[in-house]
Design a protein around this motif. Sequence first.
Motif, mmCIF file in Angstrom:
data_model
loop_
_atom_site.group_PDB
_atom_site.id
_atom_site.type_symbol
_atom_site.label_atom_id
_atom_site.label_comp_id
_atom_site.label_asym_id
_atom_site.label_seq_id
_atom_site.Cartn_x
_atom_site.Cartn_y
_atom_site.Cartn_z
ATOM 1 N N ILE A 100 0.841 -1.205 0.000
ATOM 2 C CA ILE A 100 0.000 0.000 0.000
ATOM 3 C C ILE A 100 0.876 1.256 0.000
ATOM 4 C CG2 ILE A 100 -1.634 1.341 1.378
ATOM 5 C CD1 ILE A 100 -2.848 -1.303 2.304
ATOM 6 N N ALA A 130 -9.979 4.103 -1.070
ATOM 7 C CA ALA A 130 -9.818 2.699 -0.683
ATOM 8 C C ALA A 130 -10.119 1.777 -1.860
ATOM 9 C CB ALA A 130 -10.735 2.391 0.500
ATOM 10 N N LEU A 133 -5.827 1.248 5.708
ATOM 11 C CA LEU A 133 -5.543 2.660 5.430
ATOM 12 C C LEU A 133 -5.764 3.520 6.671
ATOM 13 C CD1 LEU A 133 -7.198 2.832 1.912
ATOM 14 C CD2 LEU A 133 -4.771 3.137 2.382
ATOM 15 N N TYR A 138 -7.104 9.217 0.641
ATOM 16 C CA TYR A 138 -5.914 9.330 1.475
ATOM 17 C C TYR A 138 -4.759 9.862 0.636
ATOM 18 C CZ TYR A 138 -8.737 6.080 4.215
ATOM 19 O OH TYR A 138 -9.746 5.480 4.905
#
Length: 500
Positions: A28, A42, A65, A96
Amino acid sequence: MGELADDLGRLEAFTYLTAPERATYLAIMRLFTASLMTDLSAQQVVEELAAQEIDLNLDTAVSRLNQLVGWGNLLPSSHTVRAKSIEEYQRARSRYQLSPLGERVQRHTDDVLSSADAAREISRELLGLISSGLGDLANRVEQPGGLDTGTARETVAAIFAQFWAFRDSVRDFYAFLGQVLARYDLNSAEYVGFKDLLLDYVESITEEIVLLAPRIERHLHRLWPHLPGLVQVMRDGGLAGAAADLGVTVQRSRGHELADWTALRAWFSDADGRRSEVTQLRDATMRALQSLLANAKRMMRSTGHGASRRRELLRLAAWLDTADEESAADLYTSAFGLYGARHLGIAADQQGVVAATASWWPTPAVQVPVALRDRGERTPRGRASGIADRSALQQALIDQAAVLHELRVAAAAELLSAAADLGAVSLSAPAVHLLLELMAQALGAGNPLLGNAVTMVVDLGLRCELMSKPRNVLTLRSAAGNFIAQDIDIAITRLEDCGG
């Protein structure tokens, strides 16, 4: 204590590297560091990981996350979400972006993973460039008029970039050298190779450093009285000046602080009772030669007793690597004297008899009673343990359910109080979640165009109806973000007011 607490808090940014799911966290973080100012939802993370053959569902991705946000590696993005449906909004509303601390941690992590076991070559040609750059800088500042800002910035940036690259290469190489020379299992071929490395490569580097260090020390001595003015010239303008009015802390480039020059001087000169890095480098080279001599003495006086068996173990590992399963088992048994175990003292299961020649790997484990396993007794002793009392856990679940119900009742009351004009108030997070739940149930029950998109919650005494209203734009505001519904209107009423 406050600064120490802040430092320890920043160390949490390294937590994802040691977590059980570190492989997923690492994948990630690499998505976010793949380009500058990456902004991902996401759902996008799930799709990008799926392209790398990493299976992760949406709920798990959101959990990962949010955990990275808690550790300080990511930040919630302020990106505006435009969604055409409730489902699309729920999938894309959480976005994010990378935090400065998270970017630095991941960058250093990739550097470590890519070059942890490599022997880094020392960039000794940089030492001559550093000496030339310092000499040229000393000549310029001693001239009438001194240096202009542009020339000062370029010269100092080149000197410190070369010095930091040279310093890091020296440290990496000597760390690798110390790791190798700490071994006492070098064979003759490895010993000859490292002997040549020390006598040729390391000695030539040490001699060059010893030759150029006095020149660099003289140049720094000439520069030292002019450093305050030089540093002030380089501070004029730049990002620090632009960010001063905003209250933003700016990390200056190397060489723009007096502390950077003090560290540079301490590398080449003994100061304040502290030995310079050049002196420590000579000592480290001497210790490396002593370690090499110790290995030579060990090999000369070794007569077989207590000698390293590394070569024999490597040969056995090569045999095991090329052998089939049966031959590998025979080799392992012959080398270490480990033979197959037998289940003794327990009646065999008539429906699952296992041959004595069967391997442990595919066969099921035998359930051994605790008394026989721990005490070697066949008969159980003591009373059977009582039924566990789970009343405290049940009460905790009941209390939790009561709290959740109270939150839903308060959210329902908030929606009813704002029902006259939902777009005129800022709703709380529980109220928005309840409203989205009611809207999803109403859309599942019918179509606003047909007038049957209605849902009712009996325990809350609440009725929600979605009505078609062309060219109507309804904006629901909350701390979690804004939700925009087009061409529909929402009617929130009490059940008793509807005759329910």
